[in-house]
Design a protein around this motif. Structure first.
Motif, PDB file in Angstrom:
ATOM      1  N   GLU A   5      27.991  43.478  19.875  1.00  0.00           N
ATOM      2  CA  GLU A   5      28.735  43.963  21.044  1.00  0.00           C
ATOM      3  C   GLU A   5      28.192  43.321  22.305  1.00  0.00           C
ATOM      4  O   GLU A   5      27.012  42.956  22.367  1.00  0.00           O
ATOM      5  CB  GLU A   5      28.628  45.479  21.148  1.00  0.00           C
ATOM      6  CG  GLU A   5      29.354  46.208  20.052  1.00  0.00           C
ATOM      7  CD  GLU A   5      29.422  47.706  20.291  1.00  0.00           C
ATOM      8  OE1 GLU A   5      29.121  48.163  21.406  1.00  0.00           O
ATOM      9  OE2 GLU A   5      29.795  48.417  19.353  1.00  0.00           O
ATOM     10  N   ALA A   6      29.071  43.176  23.277  1.00  0.00           N
ATOM     11  CA  ALA A   6      28.679  42.648  24.585  1.00  0.00           C
ATOM     12  C   ALA A   6      29.547  43.334  25.640  1.00  0.00           C
ATOM     13  O   ALA A   6      30.639  43.813  25.343  1.00  0.00           O
ATOM     14  CB  ALA A   6      28.878  41.131  24.629  1.00  0.00           C
ATOM     15  N   THR A   7      29.031  43.352  26.853  1.00  0.00           N
ATOM     16  CA  THR A   7      29.775  43.919  27.972  1.00  0.00           C
ATOM     17  C   THR A   7      30.154  42.768  28.905  1.00  0.00           C
ATOM     18  O   THR A   7      29.359  41.854  29.130  1.00  0.00           O
ATOM     19  CB  THR A   7      28.917  44.944  28.732  1.00  0.00           C
ATOM     20  OG1 THR A   7      28.531  45.966  27.795  1.00  0.00           O
ATOM     21  CG2 THR A   7      29.675  45.579  29.855  1.00  0.00           C
ATOM     22  N   VAL A   8      31.371  42.827  29.432  1.00  0.00           N
ATOM     23  CA  VAL A   8      31.848  41.765  30.316  1.00  0.00           C
ATOM     24  C   VAL A   8      32.590  42.388  31.498  1.00  0.00           C
ATOM     25  O   VAL A   8      33.216  43.434  31.360  1.00  0.00           O
ATOM     26  CB  VAL A   8      32.759  40.766  29.552  1.00  0.00           C
ATOM     27  CG1 VAL A   8      34.003  41.460  29.029  1.00  0.00           C
ATOM     28  CG2 VAL A   8      33.115  39.569  30.395  1.00  0.00           C
ATOM     29  N   SER A   9      32.500  41.725  32.635  1.00  0.00           N
ATOM     30  CA  SER A   9      33.199  42.179  33.828  1.00  0.00           C
ATOM     31  C   SER A   9      34.313  41.199  34.159  1.00  0.00           C
ATOM     32  O   SER A   9      34.098  39.999  34.258  1.00  0.00           O
ATOM     33  CB  SER A   9      32.210  42.268  34.993  1.00  0.00           C
ATOM     34  OG  SER A   9      32.879  42.714  36.148  1.00  0.00           O
ATOM     35  N   VAL A  10      35.517  41.739  34.286  1.00  0.00           N
ATOM     36  CA  VAL A  10      36.674  40.921  34.662  1.00  0.00           C
ATOM     37  C   VAL A  10      36.919  41.161  36.150  1.00  0.00           C
ATOM     38  O   VAL A  10      37.098  42.313  36.576  1.00  0.00           O
ATOM     39  CB  VAL A  10      37.909  41.309  33.825  1.00  0.00           C
ATOM     40  CG1 VAL A  10      39.147  40.546  34.316  1.00  0.00           C
ATOM     41  CG2 VAL A  10      37.669  41.076  32.363  1.00  0.00           C
ATOM     42  N   PRO A  11      36.908  40.054  36.941  1.00  0.00           N
ATOM     43  CA  PRO A  11      37.079  40.234  38.401  1.00  0.00           C
ATOM     44  C   PRO A  11      38.480  40.701  38.779  1.00  0.00           C
ATOM     45  O   PRO A  11      39.440  40.547  38.114  1.00  0.00           O
ATOM     46  CB  PRO A  11      36.816  38.848  38.967  1.00  0.00           C
ATOM     47  CG  PRO A  11      36.833  37.891  37.828  1.00  0.00           C
ATOM     48  CD  PRO A  11      36.738  38.700  36.559  1.00  0.00           C
ATOM     49  N   VAL A  47      27.461  36.284  20.069  1.00  0.00           N
ATOM     50  CA  VAL A  47      28.686  36.459  20.832  1.00  0.00           C
ATOM     51  C   VAL A  47      28.411  36.138  22.298  1.00  0.00           C
ATOM     52  O   VAL A  47      27.440  36.625  22.868  1.00  0.00           O
ATOM     53  CB  VAL A  47      29.216  37.908  20.699  1.00  0.00           C
ATOM     54  CG1 VAL A  47      30.437  38.119  21.577  1.00  0.00           C
ATOM     55  CG2 VAL A  47      29.533  38.232  19.257  1.00  0.00           C
ATOM     56  N   ARG A  48      29.276  35.299  22.873  1.00  0.00           N
ATOM     57  CA  ARG A  48      29.210  34.991  24.297  1.00  0.00           C
ATOM     58  C   ARG A  48      30.533  35.423  24.920  1.00  0.00           C
ATOM     59  O   ARG A  48      31.600  35.102  24.394  1.00  0.00           O
ATOM     60  CB  ARG A  48      29.023  33.481  24.510  1.00  0.00           C
ATOM     61  CG  ARG A  48      27.702  32.948  23.993  1.00  0.00           C
ATOM     62  CD  ARG A  48      27.656  31.425  23.973  1.00  0.00           C
ATOM     63  NE  ARG A  48      28.843  30.743  23.441  1.00  0.00           N
ATOM     64  CZ  ARG A  48      29.164  30.679  22.147  1.00  0.00           C
ATOM     65  NH1 ARG A  48      28.431  31.269  21.249  1.00  0.00           N
ATOM     66  NH2 ARG A  48      30.255  30.037  21.756  1.00  0.00           N
ATOM     67  N   VAL A  49      30.451  36.149  26.004  1.00  0.00           N
ATOM     68  CA  VAL A  49      31.668  36.587  26.681  1.00  0.00           C
ATOM     69  C   VAL A  49      31.617  36.153  28.137  1.00  0.00           C
ATOM     70  O   VAL A  49      30.549  36.105  28.741  1.00  0.00           O
ATOM     71  CB  VAL A  49      31.874  38.116  26.583  1.00  0.00           C
ATOM     72  CG1 VAL A  49      32.148  38.527  25.155  1.00  0.00           C
ATOM     73  CG2 VAL A  49      30.697  38.873  27.141  1.00  0.00           C
ATOM     74  N   GLN A  50      32.796  35.815  28.670  1.00  0.00           N
ATOM     75  CA  GLN A  50      32.883  35.424  30.072  1.00  0.00           C
ATOM     76  C   GLN A  50      34.161  36.004  30.644  1.00  0.00           C
ATOM     77  O   GLN A  50      35.242  35.848  30.069  1.00  0.00           O
ATOM     78  CB  GLN A  50      32.902  33.902  30.201  1.00  0.00           C
ATOM     79  CG  GLN A  50      33.036  33.438  31.625  1.00  0.00           C
ATOM     80  CD  GLN A  50      33.035  31.913  31.731  1.00  0.00           C
ATOM     81  OE1 GLN A  50      32.775  31.211  30.769  1.00  0.00           O
ATOM     82  NE2 GLN A  50      33.324  31.423  32.915  1.00  0.00           N
ATOM     83  N   GLY A  51      34.016  36.707  31.771  1.00  0.00           N
ATOM     84  CA  GLY A  51      35.180  37.258  32.447  1.00  0.00           C
ATOM     85  C   GLY A  51      35.935  36.169  33.179  1.00  0.00           C
ATOM     86  O   GLY A  51      35.335  35.347  33.878  1.00  0.00           O
ATOM     87  N   LEU A  52      37.240  36.126  32.998  1.00  0.00           N
ATOM     88  CA  LEU A  52      38.105  35.181  33.695  1.00  0.00           C
ATOM     89  C   LEU A  52      38.961  35.958  34.687  1.00  0.00           C
ATOM     90  O   LEU A  52      38.928  37.191  34.705  1.00  0.00           O
ATOM     91  CB  LEU A  52      38.998  34.449  32.678  1.00  0.00           C
ATOM     92  CG  LEU A  52      38.267  33.771  31.519  1.00  0.00           C
ATOM     93  CD1 LEU A  52      39.270  33.230  30.504  1.00  0.00           C
ATOM     94  CD2 LEU A  52      37.382  32.651  32.042  1.00  0.00           C
ATOM     95  N   SER A  53      39.753  35.262  35.469  1.00  0.00           N
ATOM     96  CA  SER A  53      40.562  35.956  36.476  1.00  0.00           C
ATOM     97  C   SER A  53      41.593  36.899  35.862  1.00  0.00           C
ATOM     98  O   SER A  53      41.974  37.888  36.486  1.00  0.00           O
ATOM     99  CB  SER A  53      41.251  34.944  37.389  1.00  0.00           C
ATOM    100  OG  SER A  53      42.107  34.116  36.621  1.00  0.00           O
ATOM    101  N   VAL A  72      43.821  41.128  30.537  1.00  0.00           N
ATOM    102  CA  VAL A  72      42.819  42.201  30.573  1.00  0.00           C
ATOM    103  C   VAL A  72      42.673  42.693  32.012  1.00  0.00           C
ATOM    104  O   VAL A  72      42.532  41.906  32.947  1.00  0.00           O
ATOM    105  CB  VAL A  72      41.457  41.691  30.027  1.00  0.00           C
ATOM    106  CG1 VAL A  72      40.411  42.784  30.109  1.00  0.00           C
ATOM    107  CG2 VAL A  72      41.614  41.179  28.606  1.00  0.00           C
ATOM    108  N   ASP A  73      42.742  44.000  32.192  1.00  0.00           N
ATOM    109  CA  ASP A  73      42.627  44.590  33.529  1.00  0.00           C
ATOM    110  C   ASP A  73      41.249  44.328  34.118  1.00  0.00           C
ATOM    111  O   ASP A  73      40.250  44.248  33.392  1.00  0.00           O
ATOM    112  CB  ASP A  73      42.852  46.097  33.464  1.00  0.00           C
ATOM    113  CG  ASP A  73      44.278  46.455  33.071  1.00  0.00           C
ATOM    114  OD1 ASP A  73      45.194  45.661  33.355  1.00  0.00           O
ATOM    115  OD2 ASP A  73      44.467  47.544  32.479  1.00  0.00           O
ATOM    116  N   PRO A  74      41.171  44.225  35.451  1.00  0.00           N
ATOM    117  CA  PRO A  74      39.867  44.077  36.105  1.00  0.00           C
ATOM    118  C   PRO A  74      38.958  45.267  35.774  1.00  0.00           C
ATOM    119  O   PRO A  74      39.438  46.384  35.546  1.00  0.00           O
ATOM    120  CB  PRO A  74      40.212  44.060  37.601  1.00  0.00           C
ATOM    121  CG  PRO A  74      41.648  43.655  37.661  1.00  0.00           C
ATOM    122  CD  PRO A  74      42.270  44.205  36.406  1.00  0.00           C
TER     123      PRO A  74
END
Length: 137
Positions: free
Chosen positions: A131-137, A51-57, A107-109
């Motif tokens: 599972e993975a953790t991601v940060s949304v700016p 699983v690859r996750v990337q936070g978008l705006s 998705v909320d920041p």
């Protein structure tokens, strides 16, 4: 050698038949609980998923690469080790898909937990979830 009457012999055969029937029923229940032949229960050996996750705006992009598992397209497939994926965001099911990528919008920041579970044609989990953790700016 002990002599056995006709009734005793019949009773012994009946007991043996009941034992065999019990074993068959237990086997059938096991197959039903575990999804039938060809299915590997969740948490056991079987398909793996990267699983690859990337936070978008305004969301999260989730990339899914299965190993030992094939996407079934948008229709149910009877072939073993085929199906789709369920994507959870912070413990809530947010997407079911049959392709290697999804963008979760709105998705909320903040920091979020993403969980991906491969599922068979009946939406039962197979293999080991990731599972993975991601940060949304």
């Amino acid at each position: 050698m002990r002599r056995v009457s006709g009734w005793t012999f019949a009773a012994e055969r009946l007991k043996m038949a009941v034992v065999v029937l019990g074993v068959v029923v237990v086997g059938m229940v096991f197959l039903e609980v575990n999804g039938g032949p060809g299915r590997i229960p969740a948490g056991g050996p079987g398909p793996e998923v990267d699983v690859r996750v990337q936070g978008l705006s305004d969301g999260v992009e989730v990339g899914i690469t299965p190993h030992g598992f094939a996407w079934a397209g948008d229709r149910a497939s009877a072939a073993p080790q085929t199906g789709g994926a369920q994507v959870f965001l912070d413990g809530r099911l947010v997407a079911e898909l049959y392709s290697p990528k999804v963008v979760l919008q709105g998705v909320d920041p903040g920091v979020h937990r993403v969980r991906v579970v491969l599922v068979d044609r009946d939406h039962r989990p197979v293999g080991t979830p990731r599972e993975a953790t991601v940060s949304v700016p």
